[in-house]
Design a protein around this motif. Structure first.
Motif, PDB file in Angstrom:
ATOM      1  N   ALA A  33       0.827  -1.206   0.000  1.00  0.00           N
ATOM      2  CA  ALA A  33       0.000   0.000   0.000  1.00  0.00           C
ATOM      3  C   ALA A  33       0.861   1.255   0.000  1.00  0.00           C
ATOM      4  N   ALA A  34       1.968   1.221   0.757  1.00  0.00           N
ATOM      5  CA  ALA A  34       2.843   2.387   0.795  1.00  0.00           C
ATOM      6  C   ALA A  34       3.534   2.624  -0.541  1.00  0.00           C
ATOM      7  N   ALA A  35       3.846   1.530  -1.257  1.00  0.00           N
ATOM      8  CA  ALA A  35       4.544   1.662  -2.539  1.00  0.00           C
ATOM      9  C   ALA A  35       3.601   2.021  -3.680  1.00  0.00           C
ATOM     10  N   ARG A  41      -5.168   1.115  -0.925  1.00  0.00           N
ATOM     11  CA  ARG A  41      -5.407   1.834   0.328  1.00  0.00           C
ATOM     12  C   ARG A  41      -5.638   0.793   1.415  1.00  0.00           C
ATOM     13  N   ILE A  42      -4.975   0.963   2.559  1.00  0.00           N
ATOM     14  CA  ILE A  42      -5.135   0.022   3.651  1.00  0.00           C
ATOM     15  C   ILE A  42      -5.729   0.747   4.853  1.00  0.00           C
ATOM     16  N   LEU A  55      -7.281  -5.711   9.153  1.00  0.00           N
ATOM     17  CA  LEU A  55      -6.915  -4.834   8.045  1.00  0.00           C
ATOM     18  C   LEU A  55      -7.799  -5.088   6.834  1.00  0.00           C
ATOM     19  N   LEU A  56      -8.047  -4.036   6.078  1.00  0.00           N
ATOM     20  CA  LEU A  56      -8.771  -4.131   4.813  1.00  0.00           C
ATOM     21  C   LEU A  56      -7.977  -3.372   3.765  1.00  0.00           C
ATOM     22  N   LEU A  57      -7.587  -4.094   2.717  1.00  0.00           N
ATOM     23  CA  LEU A  57      -6.853  -3.493   1.604  1.00  0.00           C
ATOM     24  C   LEU A  57      -7.819  -3.296   0.448  1.00  0.00           C
ATOM     25  N   THR A  58      -7.862  -2.082  -0.105  1.00  0.00           N
ATOM     26  CA  THR A  58      -8.749  -1.764  -1.227  1.00  0.00           C
ATOM     27  C   THR A  58      -7.904  -1.460  -2.453  1.00  0.00           C
ATOM     28  N   LEU A  59      -8.213  -2.144  -3.562  1.00  0.00           N
ATOM     29  CA  LEU A  59      -7.478  -1.969  -4.813  1.00  0.00           C
ATOM     30  C   LEU A  59      -8.471  -1.773  -5.944  1.00  0.00           C
TER      31      LEU A  59
END
Length: 444
Positions: A33-35, A41-42, A55-59
């Protein structure tokens, strides 16, 4: 949306690839997410009972909404590796980002994941012994995946369940894919809708990764099926008062003979609530569990009557040992989990007598006693490690349990002859299933 086979790269050490631990998984996702701040977005959507972040990661930003959940059963870590494969795939493929918005929950039970890391954090594939000596699967009432409110139920008790409910209600996904892996057997799908397209998808993914398709898993007897290997999840059952397998546990109301010579009045297993896909289906969501085995095994060749006898004799032994050590042993997460597994063994034994002949030769008749015994060994080891002067009574019971565990393990190994499947193969199956589901639901 094009699909492709996915193969996990070996770790830098050059050893066999293995699922990431919880800390490694969260670090990998935060780093991604940082890269890629414009593509991922996390966020933290909750906190587990043990204080771990959910945690939830959105792509992506497409119209199709897909919710992917790993770790619903914490003894099934293949989904952790599949999550890594997915979140690396989506940013690298423009069509994946443009056609769908991907919501990825890397684990709905991180506390349980931490209690399983001993058997896969150092080496993969696991042996039957290492797996069962490090095994942990919570009792139904302690599983976030199994404690969603039913149609007539009240609010969810567990914070992890409440967090996932909020995600589902906010995202309102078109599909929710909850990643599962079995110990052995074949690959199959459990779904909330019997769509025939899933039959072709399963056949394609299984063939692509050289996996067998399960004919009729023990969990899916009498379930509707649109075709080979695809089974429709029945509506959630409302939890009932616990039956005992000496009386109410028999569906005909007669006194059961299962306990002859063993512990009396042991409560049978019962569901604690609905599942996550039951809950998501309220929004019209397609729910899907892609199940994939860790080991390829020989046909079991265990007649139902013999399997039932093994389940009941091992359940009686384990029940007696738990009763004899109850006064001396303090609480651990492993004891209620072992008790719940023994309840499940008794229920499986009763139901096996009523199942059709085509579901004989069940590997779970051998594997469930190992699960319960492994967790009970962990329970006793925790007690013995906590004192400088172990009680001789606990030491002798622990030795007796280890002798039984070793004998059951030898029997299971000789019967199943497990050969581990490469992690790349089972991850590829799950990733292709996810991407294939997106393709099926995409307009046009």
């Amino acid at each position: 949306m094009a699909r492709r086979a996915y193969y996990v790269s070996p770790p830098p050490s050059g050893g066999a690839p293995r699922p990431p631990t919880w800390s490694a998984l969260t670090a990998r996702l935060r780093g991604l997410a940082a890269a890629n701040p414009g593509a991922c977005r996390i966020t933290t959507v909750g906190v587990s009972r043990g204080g771990e972040p959910l945690l939830l990661l959105t792509l992506g930003h497409g119209p199709l909404r897909l919710l992917i959940v790993a770790g619903a059963h914490p003894n099934e870590p293949v989904g952790h590796a599949t999550v890594v494969a997915l979140v690396e795939h989506v940013p690298a493929h423009p069509s994946a980002r443009e056609d769908a918005t991907w919501y990825v929950l890397p684990s709905s039970d991180p506390d349980g994941a931490l209690l399983n890391e001993a058997w896969y954090s150092h080496a993969w594939p696991p042996t039957l012994e290492s797996y069962h000596r490090g095994f942990y699967r919570p009792a139904a009432a302690d599983q976030p995946e199994a404690t969603f409110p039913t149609a007539r139920g009240g609010p969810a008790a567990l914070p992890e369940t409440r967090a996932l409910m909020t995600v589902v209600d906010t995202v309102r996904p078109d599909a929710m894919v909850s990643l599962h892996n079995a110990d052995s057997g074949g690959s199959f799908y459990v779904t909330t809708r019997g769509e025939t397209a899933l039959v072709d998808l399963l056949a394609d993914c299984a063939a692509r990764h050289d996996l067998p398709v399960a004919q009729l898993p023990a969990d899916c007897v009498d379930w509707a099926s649109p075709g080979p290997g695809v089974f429709v999840l029945p509506p959630a059952a409302t939890p009932r008062a616990a039956a005992t397998d000496s009386t109410e546990g028999c569906s005909d109301g007669s006194a059961g003979s299962e306990n002859a010579g063993g512990a009396k009045g042991v409560a049978e297993w019962q569901p604690a609530g609905a599942t996550s896909v039951h809950y998501a289906a309220r929004h019209g969501c397609l729910g899907l569990y892609p199940e994939v085995p860790m080991w390829r095994t020989e046909p079991v060749g265990l007649p139902t009557a013999e399997g039932v006898r093994h389940l009941l004799s091992t359940a009686d032994f384990l029940t007696g040992l738990m009763e004899r050590t109850a006064a001396a042993a303090g609480p651990t997460p492993f004891l209620p989990a072992a008790q719940d597994t023994v309840r499940g063994m008794r229920l499986m034994a009763r139901l096996a007598r009523r199942q059709p002949p085509q579901v004989s030769d069940q590997d779970l008749h051998l594997l469930l006693p190992l699960r319960a015994a492994g967790m009970l060994l962990r329970h006793l080891d925790t007690q013995l490690d906590a004192t400088t002067a172990p009680l001789p009574h606990l030491l002798s019971e622990r030795l007796l349990l280890r002798e039984h565990f070793d004998r059951w393990l030898r029997q299971t190994q000789a019967t199943l002859r497990p050969r581990p499947l490469p992690l790349s193969r089972v991850v590829g199956f799950q990733l292709d299933t996810i991407l294939g589901t997106a393709r099926l639901l995409s307009p046009g």
